[in-house]
Design a protein around this motif. Structure first.
Motif, PDB file in Angstrom:
ATOM      1  N   THR A 240       4.735   6.126   0.398  1.00 32.67           N
ATOM      2  CA  THR A 240       5.651   5.241  -0.319  1.00 32.67           C
ATOM      3  C   THR A 240       5.063   4.824  -1.659  1.00 32.67           C
ATOM      4  OG1 THR A 240       4.752   3.354   0.896  1.00 32.67           O
ATOM      5  CG2 THR A 240       6.769   4.356   1.747  1.00 32.67           C
ATOM      6  N   GLU A 244       9.225   0.670  -3.331  1.00 31.54           N
ATOM      7  CA  GLU A 244       9.910   1.370  -2.246  1.00 31.54           C
ATOM      8  C   GLU A 244       9.719   0.677  -0.898  1.00 31.54           C
ATOM      9  OE1 GLU A 244      10.881   6.007  -1.859  1.00 31.54           O
ATOM     10  OE2 GLU A 244       8.760   5.518  -1.829  1.00 31.54           O
ATOM     11  N   GLU A 245       8.552   0.074  -0.690  1.00 27.26           N
ATOM     12  CA  GLU A 245       8.306  -0.588   0.592  1.00 27.26           C
ATOM     13  C   GLU A 245       9.325  -1.701   0.847  1.00 27.26           C
ATOM     14  OE1 GLU A 245       4.519   1.247  -0.823  1.00 27.26           O
ATOM     15  OE2 GLU A 245       5.855  -0.265  -1.712  1.00 27.26           O
ATOM     16  N   THR A 246       9.732  -2.401  -0.216  1.00 29.35           N
ATOM     17  CA  THR A 246      10.753  -3.441  -0.065  1.00 29.35           C
ATOM     18  C   THR A 246      12.032  -2.852   0.493  1.00 29.35           C
ATOM     19  OG1 THR A 246       9.838  -4.740  -1.882  1.00 29.35           O
ATOM     20  CG2 THR A 246      12.138  -5.138  -1.312  1.00 29.35           C
ATOM     21  N   VAL A 248      12.319  -0.036   2.210  1.00 30.43           N
ATOM     22  CA  VAL A 248      12.074   0.408   3.580  1.00 30.43           C
ATOM     23  C   VAL A 248      12.170  -0.771   4.544  1.00 30.43           C
ATOM     24  CG1 VAL A 248      10.296   1.294   5.153  1.00 30.43           C
ATOM     25  CG2 VAL A 248      10.722   2.437   2.967  1.00 30.43           C
ATOM     26  N   ILE A 264       3.819   2.138   7.749  1.00 25.51           N
ATOM     27  CA  ILE A 264       3.965   2.348   6.311  1.00 25.51           C
ATOM     28  C   ILE A 264       2.641   2.848   5.753  1.00 25.51           C
ATOM     29  CG2 ILE A 264       4.480   1.293   4.077  1.00 25.51           C
ATOM     30  CD1 ILE A 264       6.181  -0.766   5.508  1.00 25.51           C
ATOM     31  N   PRO A 266       1.223   3.758   2.208  1.00 26.07           N
ATOM     32  CA  PRO A 266       1.408   3.846   0.754  1.00 26.07           C
ATOM     33  C   PRO A 266       0.723   5.079   0.168  1.00 26.07           C
ATOM     34  CG  PRO A 266       0.735   1.636   1.419  1.00 26.07           C
ATOM     35  CD  PRO A 266       0.537   2.526   2.606  1.00 26.07           C
ATOM     36  N   VAL A 275       0.794  -4.128  -0.282  1.00 22.98           N
ATOM     37  CA  VAL A 275       1.809  -3.876   0.739  1.00 22.98           C
ATOM     38  C   VAL A 275       1.595  -4.789   1.941  1.00 22.98           C
ATOM     39  CG1 VAL A 275       2.775  -2.126   2.289  1.00 22.98           C
ATOM     40  CG2 VAL A 275       2.167  -1.514  -0.054  1.00 22.98           C
ATOM     41  N   VAL A 279       4.455  -7.340   3.493  1.00 22.42           N
ATOM     42  CA  VAL A 279       4.865  -7.404   4.906  1.00 22.42           C
ATOM     43  C   VAL A 279       4.700  -8.819   5.442  1.00 22.42           C
ATOM     44  CG1 VAL A 279       4.339  -6.579   7.238  1.00 22.42           C
ATOM     45  CG2 VAL A 279       4.363  -4.962   5.316  1.00 22.42           C
ATOM     46  N   LEU A 303       0.045  -0.863   8.899  1.00 22.57           N
ATOM     47  CA  LEU A 303      -0.256  -0.399   7.545  1.00 22.57           C
ATOM     48  C   LEU A 303      -1.246   0.745   7.637  1.00 22.57           C
ATOM     49  CD1 LEU A 303      -0.143  -0.704   4.449  1.00 22.57           C
ATOM     50  CD2 LEU A 303      -2.024  -2.339   4.628  1.00 22.57           C
ATOM     51  N   GLY A 323       8.326   9.362   1.100  1.00 24.30           N
ATOM     52  CA  GLY A 323       8.522   8.414   0.017  1.00 24.30           C
ATOM     53  C   GLY A 323       8.601   9.008  -1.373  1.00 24.30           C
TER      54      GLY A 323
END
Length: 419
Positions: A240, A244-246, A248, A264, A266, A275, A279, A303, A323
């Motif tokens: 990711t 993008e994590e937001t 997801v 996740i 990254p 990240v 979270v 993570l 991602g």
């Protein structure tokens, strides 16, 4: 020196203070950027004693793509040293993990003529390979002057990149024309390169199809799945990118899957803490992969703060989102996930792997989602349908196997330049 390259070199000199500041700035998050700084200006240690085959892979993705070619060259040319150069610490670390001390590693110098001359005089490569789209104008000219055959391999050029280079068409055409050969991934890539002025262009396919999932990582994936919980549904968001994590996590918030575990990973290690904080702000229970302990039943997000384990993560999940594709960054490599045999989801932005993504979708190995709502719907549907997941897994393995063979075609083309 042509007028275009003179102007380019002058701009490089004017930018020198800012390049140094950028290096220092990046070192704030990755201190490794301040290691081996002399190499970035063409200063190296002991010179190699055997003839050198040189491959430049700028960062992680290019290094992984080069892996099957590197392995083939090591086996076929044991009398040569293989030199792998990078521009990022993560690329260098990836090379170290993949190959250990079986080859030489260094940073490619910045594209100043004096640094290029030092680099070529020190290593004196028999042949050079630039992976994907790496046009260093003084480097290419220096290799031409030093009579080092230089190939652009696994070459790709998206329409977006074509438009960027087209603003400097004369300089791009000069560099592309000085290459010994260009071995493109697809007909579309070849066409765009030719429109820019490239000559000696051939289509050989994508080296990334030739990367076989390592047995050790597949076994590690089984161990990871045991840590995750063998009965828990596992959704992986792999490679990711920033922002993008937001999205997801927004998708995950829409899911109502009992016991769901979201993993996740990254793309860039310097973002692990960022990240984790994201979270935590969502009020979700987090564990880090680096803790190396079983995942508690109440943990909602893992993570993946480790390097070199992406195949293992793919082997440990039920559904994988690849991602860089929910945000307009072109997408990361979906071929690895297909080769492992996991149902693959990608977003709308896959211009870095456009043909591979389109083929994977057409052959039933992947699904494309347009936004986080569609991502949530696809994950929910797949987790509820085990036979469909198995069909996609089988289609993914077949897709990856069907398009192999680029390594042999590249070797056939460049072998004449290796003494």
């Amino acid at each position: 020196m042509s007028a275009g390259r003179w102007a380019y070199t002058r701009l490089l000199w004017l930018a020198a203070p800012f390049i140094a500041l950028r290096l220092a700035w990046r070192a704030r998050r990755q201190p490794e950027y301040l290691r081996h700084v002399a190499e970035r200006f063409g200063r190296y240690g002991e010179a190699p004693r055997s003839p050198v085959i040189w491959i430049h892979a700028v960062s992680v993705g290019e290094t992984r793509a080069a892996a099957p070619l590197v392995e083939a060259l090591v086996q076929r040319h044991p009398e040569h040293s293989i030199l792998l150069t990078h521009m990022t610490p993560t690329g260098r670390e990836t090379g170290r993990r993949l190959f250990g001390d079986r080859l030489l590693q260094a940073y490619l110098p910045y594209d100043y003529p004096f640094a290029v001359r030092r680099f070529l005089a020190h290593f004196r490569p028999t042949l050079g390979v630039l992976m994907e789209t790496e046009l260093w104008f003084n480097l290419i000219a220096g290799c031409r002057q030093a009579r080092v055959p230089l190939y652009l391999v696994n070459a790709r050029l998206s329409e977006r990149s074509y438009r960027r280079y087209d603003r400097f068409r004369g300089l791009a055409a000069e560099a592309l024309g000085a290459l010994e050969g260009i071995l493109a991934q697809t007909e579309a890539d070849a066409g765009r390169l030719i429109r820019l002025g490239a000559r000696r262009v051939e289509v050989v396919g994508n080296l990334k199809f030739d990367l076989t999932p390592p047995a050790a990582q597949l076994a590690q994936g089984q161990a990871l799945r045991a840590l995750f919980g063998s009965r828990r549904p596992v959704f992986l968001a792999a490679s990711t990118r920033e922002g993008e994590e937001t999205r997801v996590l927004d998708a995950v918030a829409r899911l109502h899957v009992p016991g769901l575990l979201t993993v996740i990973v990254p793309r860039h290690p310097q973002r692990f803490d960022e990240v984790a904080t994201l979270v935590a702000r969502r009020g979700l229970t987090l564990q880090r992969r680096s803790e190396a302990r079983p995942i508690a039943p109440e943990t909602q997000v893992v993570l993946g703060d480790s390097m070199g384990e992406l195949f293992a993560y793919y082997a440990a999940c039920d559904v994988a989102f690849v991602g860089g594709s929910l945000v307009p960054l072109g997408g990361q490599n979906l071929i690895e996930a297909c080769a492992v045999g996991v149902p693959v989801l990608v977003g709308p932005h896959t211009f870095n792997f456009e043909e591979a993504a389109e083929r994977a979708v057409a052959e039933g190995a992947a699904l494309r989602v347009v936004d986080e709502a569609a991502l949530a719907g696809a994950v929910a549907a797949l987790l509820a349908d085990a036979p469909r997941r198995r069909r996609m897994a089988e289609a993914g393995r077949a897709f990856a196997q069907r398009h192999r063979g680029a390594v042999e075609r590249v070797l056939a083309r460049i072998s004449a330049g290796i003494g």
